[in-house]
Scaffold this active site. Structure first.
Site, PDB file in Angstrom:
ATOM      1  N   HIS A  27     -28.022   7.824  -4.478  1.00 16.72           N
ATOM      2  CA  HIS A  27     -29.168   7.505  -5.330  1.00 16.72           C
ATOM      3  C   HIS A  27     -28.774   7.458  -6.808  1.00 16.72           C
ATOM      4  CE1 HIS A  27     -32.467   8.771  -2.239  1.00 16.72           C
ATOM      5  NE2 HIS A  27     -31.644   7.836  -1.783  1.00 16.72           N
TER       6      HIS A  27
ATOM      7  N   GLU B 258     -30.171   8.789  -9.436  1.00 17.51           N
ATOM      8  CA  GLU B 258     -30.207  10.096 -10.080  1.00 17.51           C
ATOM      9  C   GLU B 258     -28.946  10.890  -9.753  1.00 17.51           C
ATOM     10  OE1 GLU B 258     -34.429   9.440  -8.287  1.00 17.51           O
ATOM     11  OE2 GLU B 258     -32.379   8.779  -7.902  1.00 17.51           O
TER      12      GLU B 258
ATOM     13  N   CYS C  36     -36.553  11.568  -5.002  1.00 15.11           N
ATOM     14  CA  CYS C  36     -36.775  12.100  -3.662  1.00 15.11           C
ATOM     15  C   CYS C  36     -36.459  13.601  -3.672  1.00 15.11           C
ATOM     16  CB  CYS C  36     -35.882  11.371  -2.659  1.00 15.11           C
ATOM     17  SG  CYS C  36     -34.122  11.784  -2.809  1.00 15.11           S
TER      18      CYS C  36
ATOM     19  N   CYS D  12     -32.638  14.369  -4.418  1.00  7.62           N
ATOM     20  CA  CYS D  12     -32.337  14.247  -5.848  1.00  7.62           C
ATOM     21  C   CYS D  12     -33.016  15.355  -6.647  1.00  7.62           C
ATOM     22  CB  CYS D  12     -32.768  12.879  -6.367  1.00  7.62           C
ATOM     23  SG  CYS D  12     -31.759  11.523  -5.719  1.00  7.62           S
TER      24      CYS D  12
END
Length: 150
Positions: free
Chosen positions: A78, A80, A106, A109
């Site tokens: 991801h 992040e 999410c 993260c």
């Protein structure tokens, strides 16, 4: 002359980072900022040296996995996560920073964000993860929605 606010400015940078994404489902960008200075950026895609989903196909799509579920069944990292890892790789201090992200983080993260010491999140698009929202609230991390630019 109308200048964007700092939040608008850094969110535009997150949108630019998202243009590098190789995800077939959703392009996400992230920027970590402290004291009005960009520290790191990230976008979602496969790890270094690994073929991108644009080459291999999407595992999650092939398995019919809905958005927001079974994050471990994905070749990609991801945005992040990539921004946080970039900070660690280069020895950049991000404690107390703000994360600008095109999408709400999410739960995976969110755990990294909490442990990295990030104190504020600004995002544009909602993400279906109630656990992430609950953990951010419990950790006292300010999470703000900014209206998407048209």
């Amino acid at each position: 002359m109308i200048r964007p606010s700092w939040d608008e400015y850094f969110m535009k940078m997150a949108r630019v980072a998202a243009t590098r994404s190789t995800c077939l489902r959703r392009q996400v960008g992230a920027v970590i900022v402290k004291d009005k200075r960009i520290l790191t950026t990230g976008y979602n895609g496969a790890p270094q040296g690994i073929r991108h989903c644009s080459e291999t196909g999407c595992l999650r799509e092939a398995a019919g996995i809905p958005s927001g579920e079974r994050h471990e069944l994905c070749r990609g990292t991801h945005a992040e996560q990539n921004a946080i890892v970039q900070a660690a790789f280069h020895g950049v201090q991000i404690e107390g920073a703000t994360l600008y992200c095109t999408h709400q983080p999410c739960s995976v993260c969110t755990k990294m964000i909490i442990n990295a010491g990030i104190k504020r999140i600004i995002y544009e698009n909602a993400y279906p993860d109630t656990l992430a929202v609950a953990m951010l609230e419990e950790a006292g991390i300010c999470c703000e929605w900014i209206k998407a630019e048209k």
